[in-house]
Design a protein around this motif. Structure first.
Motif, short mmCIF file in Angstrom:
data_model
loop_
_atom_site.label_atom_id
_atom_site.label_comp_id
_atom_site.label_asym_id
_atom_site.label_seq_id
_atom_site.Cartn_x
_atom_site.Cartn_y
_atom_site.Cartn_z
N VAL A 31 -17.75 -9.18 17.30
CA VAL A 31 -18.50 -9.05 18.56
C VAL A 31 -17.64 -9.56 19.72
N ASP A 32 -16.86 -10.61 19.48
CA ASP A 32 -15.92 -11.08 20.51
C ASP A 32 -14.94 -9.96 20.87
N ALA A 33 -14.45 -9.26 19.85
CA ALA A 33 -13.45 -8.21 20.08
C ALA A 33 -14.03 -7.08 20.93
N TYR A 34 -15.20 -6.57 20.55
CA TYR A 34 -15.69 -5.46 21.37
C TYR A 34 -16.32 -5.95 22.67
N GLY A 35 -16.66 -7.22 22.75
CA GLY A 35 -17.07 -7.81 24.03
C GLY A 35 -15.89 -7.90 24.99
N ASP A 36 -14.72 -8.25 24.45
CA ASP A 36 -13.50 -8.26 25.27
C ASP A 36 -13.19 -6.86 25.79
N ILE A 37 -13.39 -5.87 24.94
CA ILE A 37 -13.15 -4.49 25.36
C ILE A 37 -14.10 -4.11 26.50
N ASP A 38 -15.35 -4.52 26.38
CA ASP A 38 -16.33 -4.26 27.45
C ASP A 38 -15.86 -4.91 28.75
N GLU A 39 -15.35 -6.13 28.65
CA GLU A 39 -14.85 -6.83 29.83
C GLU A 39 -13.66 -6.08 30.43
N ARG B 259 -8.62 5.52 30.81
CA ARG B 259 -8.49 4.35 29.92
C ARG B 259 -9.87 3.71 29.69
N GLN B 260 -10.71 3.67 30.72
CA GLN B 260 -12.05 3.14 30.54
C GLN B 260 -12.79 3.93 29.46
N ARG B 261 -12.69 5.24 29.54
CA ARG B 261 -13.37 6.09 28.55
C ARG B 261 -12.81 5.88 27.15
N GLU B 262 -11.49 5.73 27.04
CA GLU B 262 -10.88 5.47 25.73
C GLU B 262 -11.34 4.12 25.17
N LEU B 263 -11.49 3.15 26.04
CA LEU B 263 -11.96 1.84 25.57
C LEU B 263 -13.37 1.91 25.01
N PHE B 264 -14.20 2.78 25.56
CA PHE B 264 -15.53 2.98 24.98
C PHE B 264 -15.41 3.49 23.54
N VAL C 230 -7.33 -7.22 27.45
CA VAL C 230 -6.99 -6.33 26.34
C VAL C 230 -6.19 -7.10 25.29
N ARG C 231 -5.28 -7.94 25.72
CA ARG C 231 -4.51 -8.76 24.77
C ARG C 231 -5.45 -9.68 23.98
N ARG C 232 -6.44 -10.25 24.67
CA ARG C 232 -7.41 -11.11 23.98
C ARG C 232 -8.20 -10.28 22.96
N LEU D 22 -5.83 1.99 13.85
CA LEU D 22 -5.59 2.72 15.09
C LEU D 22 -6.14 1.98 16.30
N VAL D 23 -7.27 1.29 16.14
CA VAL D 23 -7.81 0.51 17.25
C VAL D 23 -6.86 -0.62 17.60
N LEU D 24 -6.35 -1.29 16.59
CA LEU D 24 -5.41 -2.39 16.83
C LEU D 24 -4.16 -1.88 17.53
N ARG D 25 -3.61 -0.78 17.07
CA ARG D 25 -2.43 -0.20 17.70
C ARG D 25 -2.73 0.29 19.11
N TYR D 26 -3.93 0.87 19.30
CA TYR D 26 -4.33 1.34 20.62
C TYR D 26 -4.34 0.17 21.62
N LEU D 27 -4.94 -0.93 21.24
CA LEU D 27 -5.01 -2.08 22.14
C LEU D 27 -3.63 -2.60 22.48
N ASN D 28 -2.75 -2.61 21.50
CA ASN D 28 -1.38 -3.06 21.75
C ASN D 28 -0.70 -2.15 22.76
N ARG D 29 -0.82 -0.84 22.58
CA ARG D 29 -0.22 0.12 23.52
C ARG D 29 -0.89 0.05 24.89
N LEU D 30 -2.20 -0.12 24.89
CA LEU D 30 -2.91 -0.15 26.17
C LEU D 30 -2.45 -1.34 27.02
#
Length: 182
Positions: free
Chosen positions: A28-36, A60-65, A132-134, A152-160
């Motif tokens: 929940v922390d992870a997808y809460g960070d994404i929401d932030e 990028r906002q849409r991809e984060l969703f 995003v790093r968090r 893929l989510v982990l790699r996406y966040l790293n690239r983002l």
């Protein structure tokens, strides 16, 4: 229509496609960070005068969703996710890498530490980058805790986060502050 459901009053939250987890769960922390991060990119977009950059931020906002939906899904129902809508794809990662390369060609990065805040837009993008790093760290913690996290989510966040750094430099233009060692 009521906005409140009272189902979270017990300290749990619902996953996409069923089941509940503690609001204190690292997932929940992870997808809460994404929401932030989505919100911070919105702040950046709201102050952005460059239509191309604003569009890149919105994308990028849409991809984060998508990344958040991928993370927040009941593991028993991952087979019901839709690529690019609720499931992160390799195509999205490939697009980010091409975009990073294109933007760096347009504005080569200087080998210095940059102090965020050259413009309101660049500062908001840099802020989103740190969130995003968090999120990335929380995804790793969720994975280590036994959650079935999409690589893929982990790699996406790293690239983002890399892309956010590049986008912030574009938003800053020629106005930059370098960290000094005075």
């Amino acid at each position: 229509m009521r906005i409140y459901t009272r189902t979270g009053d017990d300290g749990t939250t619902g996953l996409f496609l069923g089941s509940r987890v503690s609001k204190a769960d690292v997932l929940v922390d992870a997808y809460g960070d994404i929401d932030e991060a989505v919100s911070l990119l919105g702040v950046a977009r709201a102050s952005c005068a460059d239509p191309r950059l604003a569009r890149l931020l919105l994308d990028r906002q849409r991809e984060l969703f998508v990344a958040a939906a991928d993370l927040a899904t009941n593991p028993a129902h991952r087979d019901r996710l839709k690529p690019g809508i609720s499931l992160m794809t390799q195509d999205t990662l490939d697009l980010l890498e091409r975009l990073i390369d294109e933007l760096v060609r347009e504005r080569p990065l200087r080998p210095v530490f940059v102090v965020p805040g050259a413009t309101a837009t660049s500062a908001a993008i840099d802020h989103a980058r740190t969130v995003v790093r968090r999120a990335e760290r929380h995804v790793v913690q969720a994975q280590d805790a036994g959650h079935g996290v999409s690589p893929l989510v982990l790699r996406y966040l790293n690239r983002l986060s890399d892309l956010a750094f590049v986008l912030a430099r574009h938003a800053a233009g020629d106005v930059t502050e370098e960290a000094s060692h005075d």
